[in-house]
Design an enzyme around this catalytic site. Structure first.
Site, mmCIF file in Angstrom:
data_model
loop_
_atom_site.group_PDB
_atom_site.id
_atom_site.type_symbol
_atom_site.label_atom_id
_atom_site.label_comp_id
_atom_site.label_asym_id
_atom_site.label_seq_id
_atom_site.Cartn_x
_atom_site.Cartn_y
_atom_site.Cartn_z
ATOM 1 N N HIS A 295 -11.000 -3.528 3.514
ATOM 2 C CA HIS A 295 -10.827 -3.129 4.919
ATOM 3 C C HIS A 295 -11.604 -1.866 5.277
ATOM 4 O O HIS A 295 -11.594 -1.470 6.435
ATOM 5 C CB HIS A 295 -9.335 -2.895 5.172
ATOM 6 C CG HIS A 295 -8.815 -1.742 4.370
ATOM 7 N ND1 HIS A 295 -8.723 -1.794 2.989
ATOM 8 C CD2 HIS A 295 -8.432 -0.488 4.727
ATOM 9 C CE1 HIS A 295 -8.289 -0.621 2.546
ATOM 10 N NE2 HIS A 295 -8.103 0.183 3.572
ATOM 11 N N ASP A 296 -12.212 -1.226 4.298
ATOM 12 C CA ASP A 296 -13.005 -0.024 4.573
ATOM 13 C C ASP A 296 -14.505 -0.286 4.467
ATOM 14 O O ASP A 296 -15.306 0.642 4.541
ATOM 15 C CB ASP A 296 -12.659 1.086 3.558
ATOM 16 C CG ASP A 296 -11.265 1.638 3.761
ATOM 17 O OD1 ASP A 296 -10.779 1.642 4.905
ATOM 18 O OD2 ASP A 296 -10.659 2.073 2.755
ATOM 19 N N GLU B 296 -6.627 3.570 -5.814
ATOM 20 C CA GLU B 296 -7.888 3.734 -5.101
ATOM 21 C C GLU B 296 -8.425 5.107 -5.455
ATOM 22 O O GLU B 296 -7.773 6.115 -5.204
ATOM 23 C CB GLU B 296 -7.688 3.628 -3.589
ATOM 24 C CG GLU B 296 -9.019 3.660 -2.863
ATOM 25 C CD GLU B 296 -8.938 4.160 -1.435
ATOM 26 O OE1 GLU B 296 -9.833 3.825 -0.648
ATOM 27 O OE2 GLU B 296 -8.002 4.902 -1.094
ATOM 28 N N ASP C 253 0.850 -1.181 0.000
ATOM 29 C CA ASP C 253 0.000 0.000 0.000
ATOM 30 C C ASP C 253 0.891 1.238 0.000
ATOM 31 O O ASP C 253 1.738 1.379 0.875
ATOM 32 C CB ASP C 253 -0.861 -0.022 1.273
ATOM 33 C CG ASP C 253 -2.281 0.349 1.000
ATOM 34 O OD1 ASP C 253 -2.488 1.381 0.345
ATOM 35 O OD2 ASP C 253 -3.188 -0.378 1.455
ATOM 36 N N ASP D 31 -3.057 4.536 -2.496
ATOM 37 C CA ASP D 31 -4.145 5.029 -1.664
ATOM 38 C C ASP D 31 -4.659 6.381 -2.176
ATOM 39 O O ASP D 31 -3.860 7.252 -2.537
ATOM 40 C CB ASP D 31 -3.591 5.189 -0.237
ATOM 41 C CG ASP D 31 -4.642 5.472 0.798
ATOM 42 O OD1 ASP D 31 -5.537 4.633 0.973
ATOM 43 O OD2 ASP D 31 -4.569 6.537 1.461
#
Ligand code: GLC
Ligand code: CA
Length: 536
Positions: free
Chosen positions: A316-317, A242, A95, A190
């Site tokens: 994970h969100d 993302e 990430d 990200d």
């Protein structure tokens, strides 16, 4: 394109497997499960941030880009993980949180201490504008005692970097190359489409500033520059951006191979179909028609425009999609396999979120104490303030909080579901019966394995175009994949009731490629049934 037949598995490192009893998952835990993941058939593992961090936003607040947080292990552990991965033909994706750093990062600390060179690494102004932080409140916070303010689109301790400064860009290029040299071939960037803020930082009362900093044309320039100076030099690299509130038009530009930006994008519209009036912190049954339309529009336009989607239902969100879209009390297994088919047979690169392959559900935390995420805690306070009772607020968190997917991976029926021997950093879920030991070789796991293998065996899955089908259906999300003379019709019943439909005539003589039920009655789908019909 070297990545269209690949499948990526996402691990939230803190919650995967703890090997030293401190209650936090670690790299050694990941390494020990590589054989398990190789059996599943995945090609790459994406790890959420493992760098030193004060953990105000679970590692997305990085204080050192070129080190590993001791809670996860050492560089020796890291090298061993990469080595074992290679042995099993599994690569790693890290990430890259390049939009902001933790306020504990050396750059910010030096800036605070008055160093002008580093002050120019951040976005500092005499007066705040009206932009809002995505985690609530103003996007500006006082810059020490200077009377000035710094920009933070996320948490207060996540200071946005000034990408217009070429020294910042040079440092970040260096970060990516540092990890490439350590054997990393995958990068997940990200919130990458907000790195290029409009130079003027104008007020925008309509959308809290979003349109002043999202998808600005300069982001494409930055990505081309990053591609050229880093991962674009490796043929086998895989990158995913993302994208926050992006558009399809931009997503095509981000991913079209001739643009040399990224391999694929994550977008989130399909997961906002249970936001009442656009508000996440509500309880609402997902709007199927809206979901279906979003999947179709993105599927078709990205296909026509030669862009590439990252396909996923959970990360994970997000809460676990299985709990979100399926009546898990009655149809957990069929619902899990249906969701898998609807993703893995579509056009794009599928991501499996840890635990999906065994049908894990939301943890059903019974107390506010069980929630760890700053976003959830802020939302809880906000809900109480807006007049909701504690019970109502808790019920909303049980459905929407990010912690729903962050509860520990469940391995077996021993203490803490085999995740750790000590006290876990976050509470275990309340469904311990769903674990790897009991589900391995079970229906869901085997179905995932089959889907992952099919993508490697059938070019129509990895390369075919996407054509929406049954566009008006109230229950069925269906699409056709097409490649040369071949066609694949994929039907997914999103409802807990059987439904009948009219098979398109050309598919009358088609063969069944895969289904999550043993029997298939033409023109009829059982609750949460998926079926893929292939025409050669
Ligand atoms: C991304 C991450 C999320 C994080 C945010 C800020 O959306 O997925 O977990 O909170 O960026 O870095
Ligand atoms: Ca540990």
């Amino acid at each position: 394109m070297t990545f269209n037949d690949k499948v990526i598995y996402q691990i939230y490192p803190k919650s995967f497997l703890d090997t030293n009893g401190d209650g936090i998952g670690d790299l050694l835990g990941i390494t020990s499960k590589i054989p398990y993941l190789a059996d599943l058939g995945i090609d790459m593992i994406w790890l959420n941030p493992i760098y030193p961090s004060p953990q105000h936003d679970n590692g997305y607040d990085i204080s050192d880009y070129k080190a590993i947080d001791p809670i996860f292990g050492s560089f020796a552990d890291f090298d061993e993980m990469i080595r074992v991965g290679k042995k099993y033909h599994i690569e790693f994706m890290l990430d890259m949180v390049l939009n902001h750093v933790s306020t504990e990062h050396e750059w910010f600390q030096k800036a605070l201490a008055g160093d002008k060179y580093y002050q120019d690494f951040f976005i500092i102004r005499d007066q705040p504008n009206d932009w809002l932080s995505k985690f609530g409140g103003s996007a500006w916070a006082p810059f020490g005692e200077t009377g000035k303010y710094y920009l933070h689109l996320y948490e207060t301790t996540q200071a946005d970097l000034n990408w217009r400064n070429e020294n910042v860009r040079r440092e970040l290029i260096d970060v990516v190359n540092f990890w490439r040299a350590k054997g990393i071939s995958g990068f997940r960037f990200d919130v990458i489409n907000v790195i290029g803020k409009d130079q003027q930082l104008l007020d925008n009362p309509v959308d809290g500033g979003k349109s002043e900093y999202t998808d600005k044309p300069i982001v494409h320039d930055y990505l081309q520059m990053l591609n050229q100076s880093t991962f674009g030099q490796d043929n086998s690299s895989i990158t995913v951006g993302e994208m926050s509130s992006t558009t399809i038009e931009n997503s095509i530009l981000y991913t079209r191979p001739d643009r040399h930006e990224l391999s694929m994008v994550f977008s989130f519209y399909h997961l906002k179909t249970d936001y009442e009036n656009g508000d996440k912190w509500t309880k609402m049954t997902p709007d199927f028609a809206k979901l279906r339309d979003i999947l179709h529009v993105w599927g078709k336009k990205m296909s026509d425009g030669k862009g590439w989607n990252a396909l996923f239902w959970t990360n994970h969100d997000q809460p676990r999609a299985l709990s979100r879209f399926v009546d898990t009390d009655h149809f957990r297994v069929k619902g899990a396999t249906m969701l898998a088919a609807s993703e893995h047979l579509s056009r794009g690169t599928p991501f499996v979120y840890m635990g999906e392959e065994i049908g894990m559900v939301n943890p059903d935390y019974q107390s506010i104490e069980d929630f760890e995420d700053i976003e959830a805690i802020n939302a809880y306070k906000m809900l109480l303030k807006s007049g909701k009772s504690e019970t109502e607020a808790l019920q909303i968190l049980q459905e929407k909080a990010r912690d729903n997917s962050r509860s520990p991976m469940q391995w077996d029926s021993s203490k803490n579901s085999g995740f750790c021997t000590g006290k876990p950093w976050i509470a275990l879920g309340n469904h311990p019966d769903i674990n790897v030991a009991s589900e391995k070789n079970g229906e869901i796991y085997s179905f995932y394995k089959k889907l992952i293998q099919l993508r490697k065996d059938q070019e129509i899955i990895s390369k075919g175009s996407y054509i929406p089908a049954f566009e008006d259906s109230d229950s069925i999300y269906a699409f056709i994949r097409s490649l040369g003379k071949e066609k694949l019709l994929v039907l997914n019943n999103f409802k807990d009731q059987a439904v009948s439909f009219k098979t398109p005539q050309e598919f009358n003589k088609a063969d069944i490629l895969i289904s999550n039920y043993d029997n298939y009655i033409p023109g009829y789908l059982q609750p949460y049934q998926s079926i893929a019909l292939i025409l050669k």
